[in-house]
Design a protein around this motif. Structure first.
Motif, PDB file in Angstrom:
ATOM      1  N   LEU A  55       0.277  -1.002   0.102  1.00 54.69           N
ATOM      2  CA  LEU A  55       0.192   0.457   0.292  1.00 54.69           C
ATOM      3  C   LEU A  55       1.116   1.303  -0.235  1.00 54.69           C
ATOM      4  CD1 LEU A  55      -3.214   0.610   0.158  1.00 54.69           C
ATOM      5  CD2 LEU A  55      -2.859   0.584   2.542  1.00 54.69           C
TER       6      LEU A  55
ATOM      7  N   TYR B 218       0.773   6.105  -6.933  1.00 54.16           N
ATOM      8  CA  TYR B 218       0.008   6.412  -7.596  1.00 54.16           C
ATOM      9  C   TYR B 218      -0.067   7.823  -8.876  1.00 54.16           C
ATOM     10  CZ  TYR B 218      -1.894   9.723  -5.086  1.00 54.16           C
ATOM     11  OH  TYR B 218      -2.037  10.984  -4.245  1.00 54.16           O
TER      12      TYR B 218
ATOM     13  N   ARG C   9       0.007  -4.320  -7.016  1.00 58.19           N
ATOM     14  CA  ARG C   9      -1.296  -3.867  -6.787  1.00 58.19           C
ATOM     15  C   ARG C   9      -1.116  -2.263  -6.847  1.00 58.19           C
ATOM     16  NH1 ARG C   9      -0.724  -6.423  -1.712  1.00 58.19           N
ATOM     17  NH2 ARG C   9      -2.542  -7.170  -2.347  1.00 58.19           N
TER      18      ARG C   9
ATOM     19  N   VAL D 122      -4.141  -0.661  -8.163  1.00 58.07           N
ATOM     20  CA  VAL D 122      -4.411   1.291  -7.531  1.00 58.07           C
ATOM     21  C   VAL D 122      -4.070   3.049  -8.394  1.00 58.07           C
ATOM     22  CG1 VAL D 122      -3.544   2.903  -5.643  1.00 58.07           C
ATOM     23  CG2 VAL D 122      -3.669   0.840  -4.967  1.00 58.07           C
TER      24      VAL D 122
ATOM     25  N   HIS E 187      -7.808   5.207  -8.804  1.00 61.38           N
ATOM     26  CA  HIS E 187      -7.439   5.590  -7.187  1.00 61.38           C
ATOM     27  C   HIS E 187      -8.662   6.816  -7.623  1.00 61.38           C
ATOM     28  CE1 HIS E 187      -4.971   7.980  -9.086  1.00 61.38           C
ATOM     29  NE2 HIS E 187      -4.361   9.504  -8.306  1.00 61.38           N
TER      30      HIS E 187
ATOM     31  N   SER F   8      -7.379  -1.474  -2.072  1.00 57.92           N
ATOM     32  CA  SER F   8      -6.077  -0.507  -1.509  1.00 57.92           C
ATOM     33  C   SER F   8      -6.148   0.839  -2.434  1.00 57.92           C
ATOM     34  CB  SER F   8      -5.246  -0.620  -2.311  1.00 57.92           C
ATOM     35  OG  SER F   8      -5.123  -2.368  -1.697  1.00 57.92           O
ATOM     36  N   SER F   9      -6.817   1.249  -3.606  1.00 54.15           N
ATOM     37  CA  SER F   9      -7.867   1.563  -3.792  1.00 54.15           C
ATOM     38  C   SER F   9      -8.196   3.013  -3.203  1.00 54.15           C
ATOM     39  CB  SER F   9      -8.421   1.861  -5.256  1.00 54.15           C
ATOM     40  OG  SER F   9      -7.088   1.101  -6.485  1.00 54.15           O
TER      41      SER F   9
END
Length: 179
Positions: free
Chosen positions: A49, A56, A104, A108, A112, A132-133
């Motif tokens: 994360l 991100y 991941r 994300v 997001h 997670s997003s």
């Protein structure tokens, strides 16, 4: 491991291009890891994360620098800005090892801004945002409104930011996570 070095160098470019963009990514990573800890997520998931939160918004590096500091955007500028999640994916996938952390991060990065149910961007689906997003979207929202930015006249205090977060429609963020 040149691909990994190139990805790390991208993070230093973020730092050099816009001080806010760099600190924002770090703040979102710290907030996301803390949020994940509060939710009881496993240490490995919290690590992933944090890495995803650092990467991100990396697609912003592919946009004209002045675009990220404008207080208002015309429709064409808005459309270009909304492409940043898609622009980041090749940057992240340009690595010699594709593992759960990389996957991941890609998920994300793409999701997001999708929203929990609908209403976000890019316009490729509805309700596709992962846990997670959503965690990173909440941390992003919090930091963006409580940190000075070139295009924002007023920053909110932490209680004002939390109140603003509570008013976000559930189509964008999962209410139980906000609580």
């Amino acid at each position: 491991y040149q691909d990994e070095i190139d990805l790390l160098l991208l993070l230093t470019q973020i730092k050099n291009s816009l001080e806010y963009r760099y600190s924002h990514s770090v703040n979102v990573a710290v907030l996301s890891i803390g949020f994940g800890h509060a939710l009881g997520l496993h240490r490995t998931l919290r690590r992933d994360l944090g890495i995803a939160a650092l990467l991100y918004d990396s697609g912003m590096m592919k946009l004209p620098e002045n675009l990220t500091s404008l207080s208002s955007l015309n429709p064409k500028e808005r459309e270009l800005l909304e492409r940043h999640p898609i622009l980041a994916i090749p940057l992240i996938l340009h690595t010699s090892i594709i593992d759960s952390t990389v996957l991941r991060s890609v998920n994300v990065t793409f999701a997001h801004h999708l929203g929990a149910k609908e209403g976000g961007y890019p316009k490729f689906g509805q309700g596709l945002a992962s846990l997670s997003s959503q965690i990173i979207a909440i941390a992003d929202f919090y930091d963006a409104r409580s940190t000075p930015q070139p295009y924002r006249d007023k920053i909110l205090t932490p209680p004002e930011t939390l109140a603003s977060l509570a008013r976000v429609p559930e189509r964008f963020l999962i209410p139980s996570l906000i609580r």
